[in-house]
Design an enzyme around this catalytic site. Structure first.
Site, PDB file in Angstrom:
ATOM      1  N   LYS A 192       4.332   9.116   2.228  1.00  0.00           N
ATOM      2  CA  LYS A 192       4.972   8.409   1.107  1.00  0.00           C
ATOM      3  C   LYS A 192       4.857   9.222  -0.179  1.00  0.00           C
ATOM      4  O   LYS A 192       3.931  10.016  -0.353  1.00  0.00           O
ATOM      5  CB  LYS A 192       4.367   7.017   0.925  1.00  0.00           C
ATOM      6  CG  LYS A 192       2.944   7.028   0.437  1.00  0.00           C
ATOM      7  CD  LYS A 192       2.472   5.657  -0.037  1.00  0.00           C
ATOM      8  CE  LYS A 192       1.044   5.826  -0.567  1.00  0.00           C
ATOM      9  NZ  LYS A 192       0.420   4.659  -1.105  1.00  0.00           N
TER      10      LYS A 192
ATOM     11  N   LYS B  75     -10.038   6.751   1.255  1.00  0.00           N
ATOM     12  CA  LYS B  75     -10.527   7.494   0.092  1.00  0.00           C
ATOM     13  C   LYS B  75     -11.912   8.059   0.337  1.00  0.00           C
ATOM     14  O   LYS B  75     -12.205   9.176  -0.076  1.00  0.00           O
ATOM     15  CB  LYS B  75     -10.505   6.627  -1.172  1.00  0.00           C
ATOM     16  CG  LYS B  75      -9.093   6.334  -1.623  1.00  0.00           C
ATOM     17  CD  LYS B  75      -8.950   6.166  -3.123  1.00  0.00           C
ATOM     18  CE  LYS B  75      -7.456   6.094  -3.478  1.00  0.00           C
ATOM     19  NZ  LYS B  75      -7.170   5.268  -4.635  1.00  0.00           N
TER      20      LYS B  75
ATOM     21  N   LYS C 112       1.438   9.542  -6.365  1.00  0.00           N
ATOM     22  CA  LYS C 112       0.967  10.367  -7.478  1.00  0.00           C
ATOM     23  C   LYS C 112      -0.264  11.171  -7.104  1.00  0.00           C
ATOM     24  O   LYS C 112      -0.495  12.241  -7.624  1.00  0.00           O
ATOM     25  CB  LYS C 112       0.749   9.548  -8.752  1.00  0.00           C
ATOM     26  CG  LYS C 112      -0.124   8.340  -8.578  1.00  0.00           C
ATOM     27  CD  LYS C 112       0.126   7.301  -9.672  1.00  0.00           C
ATOM     28  CE  LYS C 112      -0.251   5.925  -9.157  1.00  0.00           C
ATOM     29  NZ  LYS C 112       0.319   4.820  -9.894  1.00  0.00           N
TER      30      LYS C 112
END
Ligand code: TYM
Length: 330
Positions: free
Chosen positions: A193, A112, A196
């Site tokens: 994968k 991140k 969201k």
């Protein structure tokens, strides 16, 4: 009965097919044999700056989706993480057992921050709160998708470390990851994968999408050019993903599916996968609509779950506080 625990972040207005097949379906099955605790990870969701009204709405939506999928609130505790303060109390003690370098090496934080953006300290300590979520219930197993594997390893390490230093006080949990459905892939980019945050709208199936939209997304899933329906996640990621989805929902083994589809085209496979998904999703959506119609009932379920969870959590917290030498509060 041994205890089991898992949670999801309320970070969107609908769970997606990966959350459902990777985790939720297993939660439902496991309530038979385990004393189950399923929570909404609302505190974890604060690590991403979000409008407060979204957190509120999505917390109820997430809890309702557990129930719509078949988690039985009479049998399993369903609650919000923030309603059981012992999670954050244990987190502090665990934070004092974790090395700074060790926390810096956790991949979720590294990924991140590498993608830019402003990481906050909450994101840095995310895995420690997650370890506390699990250890506070003496959970023997944790049903999750494959992407949570590293978090479970650090949880086990922290429990072992605590036990070695203070004497056996924490249960060392086992991950419960079902190989075939642990990693549902993006329909448009089947090497990544379904997620969201990373998937495009066409790559992701929201459980609350219109059934026709779901069917369309599946029919336009990326496959390959060799035309053979065969399970091979390395060479044939798209087709293998469709087979995994079918198998997880229909209960037919992947080997049987390969036989059924031998000599048939991808079009047939996609149509059948679309049917299987839509058949599963329709009753789920009906149940969701009923649940969202009665938020007061949902809040009652959450309150009851929190009080049941709180009893277990308070006793673990007391045990841990005692072991590290804190004076009893009485
Ligand atoms: P979250 O909210 O990202 O995801 C919820 C669950 O869905 C699984 N999952 C998938 N499984 C298969 N294929 C996919 N494409 C896919 N995408 C998501 C995840 O593995 C997860 O099981 N850190 C956790 C929340 C959490 C937690 C916990 C979980 C907080 N504390 C304690 C277990 C125990 C998370 O962010 O999940």
């Amino acid at each position: 009965r041994p205890r089991i625990l898992s949670g999801m972040q309320p970070t969107s207005d609908s769970l997606h097919l990966g959350n459902y097949l990777g985790a939720l379906v297993n939660w439902v099955g496991l309530q038979e044999d385990f004393d189950a605790y399923y929570f909404v990870a609302d505190l974890h969701a604060l690590t991403v700056p979000t409008d407060p009204a979204d957190i509120t709405r999505r917390s109820r939506v997430t809890a309702a989706q557990y129930i719509a999928a078949g988690v039985d609130p009479e049998r399993s505790a369903i609650f919000c993480q923030s309603h059981v303060p012992e999670h954050t109390e244990l987190m502090w003690v665990l934070a004092c057992q974790m090395g700074f370098g060790e926390a810096s090496r956790m991949t979720q934080f590294k990924d991140k921050t590498a993608r830019g953006g402003n990481a906050n300290v909450g994101l840095f300590t995310y895995p420690i709160l997650m370890a506390a979520d699990i250890l506070i219930y003496d959970a023997a197993r944790v049903p999750v998708g494959d992407d949570q594997r590293q978090h479970l390893e650090i949880t086990r390490d922290l429990a072992l470390r605590f036990n070695a230093r203070f004497g056996d006080a924490l249960v060392v949990p086992e991950p419960h990851i079902i190989k075939e459905s642990a990693r549902i892939m993006d329909l448009q980019d089947p090497t990544g994968k379904m997620s969201k945050s990373a998937s495009s709208d066409k790559g992701l199936i929201s459980l609350l999408d219109e059934p026709e939209r779901i069917a369309k997304k599946i029919r336009s899933a990326v496959t390959d050019v060799d035309g053979e329906v065969r399970y091979d996640p390395e060479a044939k990621a798209g087709v293998s993903n469709l087979l995994s989805i079918h198998s997880a929902l229909s209960g037919t083994s992947i080997a049987d599916l390969e036989m059924q589809f031998s000599g048939r085209g991808y079009g047939d496979l996609k149509h059948e996968v679309a049917d299987v998904v839509v058949t599963a999703v329709e009753p789920y959506q009906t149940r969701m609509a009923e649940l969202m119609d009665d938020p007061a009932e949902l809040d009652r379920i959450l309150a009851k779950g929190a009080s049941r969870a709180g009893e277990v959590a308070a006793s673990t917290r007391d045990r841990v506080y005692d072991r590290v030498g804190l004076l009893p509060a009485t």
